[in-house]
Scaffold this motif. Structure first.
Motif, mmCIF file in Angstrom:
data_model
loop_
_atom_site.group_PDB
_atom_site.id
_atom_site.type_symbol
_atom_site.label_atom_id
_atom_site.label_comp_id
_atom_site.label_asym_id
_atom_site.label_seq_id
_atom_site.Cartn_x
_atom_site.Cartn_y
_atom_site.Cartn_z
ATOM 1 N N HIS A 1 -7.635 1.658 -6.658
ATOM 2 C CA HIS A 1 -7.626 1.070 -5.491
ATOM 3 C C HIS A 1 -8.879 1.166 -4.760
ATOM 4 N N ARG B 1 -2.029 -0.604 0.335
ATOM 5 C CA ARG B 1 -2.159 0.374 1.348
ATOM 6 C C ARG B 1 -0.807 0.477 2.296
ATOM 7 N N LEU C 1 -7.817 3.375 -0.430
ATOM 8 C CA LEU C 1 -6.367 3.437 -0.308
ATOM 9 C C LEU C 1 -6.299 4.491 0.844
ATOM 10 N N ASP D 1 1.196 3.950 2.473
ATOM 11 C CA ASP D 1 1.422 4.648 3.843
ATOM 12 C C ASP D 1 2.846 4.985 4.133
ATOM 13 N N TRP E 1 -4.008 -4.664 0.942
ATOM 14 C CA TRP E 1 -3.314 -4.170 2.106
ATOM 15 C C TRP E 1 -2.080 -4.001 2.057
ATOM 16 N N ILE F 1 -2.564 2.358 6.778
ATOM 17 C CA ILE F 1 -2.579 1.219 7.406
ATOM 18 C C ILE F 1 -2.003 0.991 8.663
#
Lengths: 175, 163
Positions: A140, A127, A143, A131, A124, A146
């Motif tokens: 990943h 991610r 991806l 983001d 995370w 988030i």
């Protein structure tokens, strides 16, 4: 307990030119790794009996903002060139030593190998780095965005220094 | 019960008009959708709890929007959540009312300037009846907001609907 310099010496024998001390050998705060070698360095640090870095504490992205600023007519600016960094803080629970790794990628095409195969906790965090900063992590497992909505505008990454809010999102005025 | 009048000797007979009767029924039992988003939700829970009781005004929390009359939007509203709130608001049957509690749902709150993910005010998505300012508003402030909403409902007319 090993210090950064000792770990760096061990890394240098194995990876040669891909690692160096950052910001300089006189101030060895962290180890700078090239974006394509980060997965091998991570696996080495994770598996090796002398180091056993089994816990990734933090993975965060930084906008260095060291490119050229291009001013736009309405007062805002774009940054072109320069680098984005990814910072990894690793810790070993068995030996209680820590190390910081830094990876610097181009702002125009930020691509870094993902370390999720080595530490699942990086999932995370990567991610979030994708983001909010736009750094693409290869290999990943999932991806996608988030924090922002899943269908937020492509190429719009809020934590960059030259980010501007869009006017509308799905009929709602954002500003 | 101040605007329902007793005309006859027998106390079980009350004479009133339709507007007053409907408005009294609606404002005395405003069931709310339990919708707390962030810090203001804690103050809303405190208002529902023992000391500043919400239940004495007839406000009880219901789990589903289909059973409720009022939604108290308490907390920061993000762009992602705003789409869901609009859907929940449309699921509440008429007559429905909205109380916007706290600075974040009034106008973006502390995130008004740099918040890239915050909707600057819930009234950009749903029509709001009462704004309760504060960060977070004290339970007494939320109760005053509720009383203002009751005053607003008291003067509605059945012939012309409120929305």
């Amino acid at each position: 307990m090993k210090t950064t310099v000792e770990i760096f010496e061990a890394l240098k024998t194995n990876f040669g030119e891909a690692v160096e001390l950052y910001p300089s050998p006189e101030k060895p705060e962290s180890v700078k790794v090239t974006p394509s070698e980060i997965i091998n360095v991570s696996r080495f640090l994770h598996d090796n009996e002398a180091f056993l870095f089994d816990s990734i504490v933090l993975l965060s992205s930084v906008d260095d903002a060291n490119g050229t600023k291009v001013s736009l007519p309405d007062g805002s600016f774009d940054i072109q060139g320069g680098t984005l960094s990814v910072v990894y803080h690793l810790e070993s629970i068995s030996f209680r030593h820590k190390i910081t790794l830094i990876v610097k990628t181009d702002r125009a095409n930020p691509v870094v190998q993902s370390v999720t195969p080595v530490w699942n906790g990086a999932d995370w965090h990567e991610r979030e780095a994708f983001d909010l900063m736009g750094i693409i992590f290869l290999n990943h497992p999932n991806l996608i965005r988030i924090l922002m909505p899943y269908d937020w505008y492509d190429g719009s990454h809020p934590l960059r220094k030259d980010y501007r809010n869009p006017e509308f999102y799905k009929g709602m005025k954002v500003n | 019960m101040s605007f329902l009048e007793t005309d006859f000797v027998d106390e079980n007979i009350i004479v009133t008009n339709v507007n007053d009767l409907f408005n009294w029924a609606r404002l005395s039992s405003l069931w709310q959708v339990g919708f707390g988003l962030a810090c203001c939700a804690i103050e809303m829970m405190a208002t529902s709890a023992a000391h500043y009781d919400f239940d004495r005004f007839g406000v009880i929390p219901r789990p589903s929007p289909r059973h409720s009359d009022i939604i108290i939007i308490s907390g920061t509203v993000t762009l992602k959540m705003a789409l869901r709130i609009k859907r929940i608001y449309e699921q509440i049957p008429d007559p429905k009312y909205v109380i916007s509690m706290g600075s974040c749902s009034n106008s973006g709150g502390p995130y008004w300037e740099h918040g890239y993910h915050v909707l600057k005010g819930m009234d950009r998505v749903v029509p709001v009846d009462v704004y309760v300012p504060g960060c977070p508003p004290r339970p007494e402030a939320l109760l005053e907001g509720l009383l203002k909403l009751r005053d607003k409902i008291k003067y509605e007319r059945v012939a012309t609907p409120n929305k």
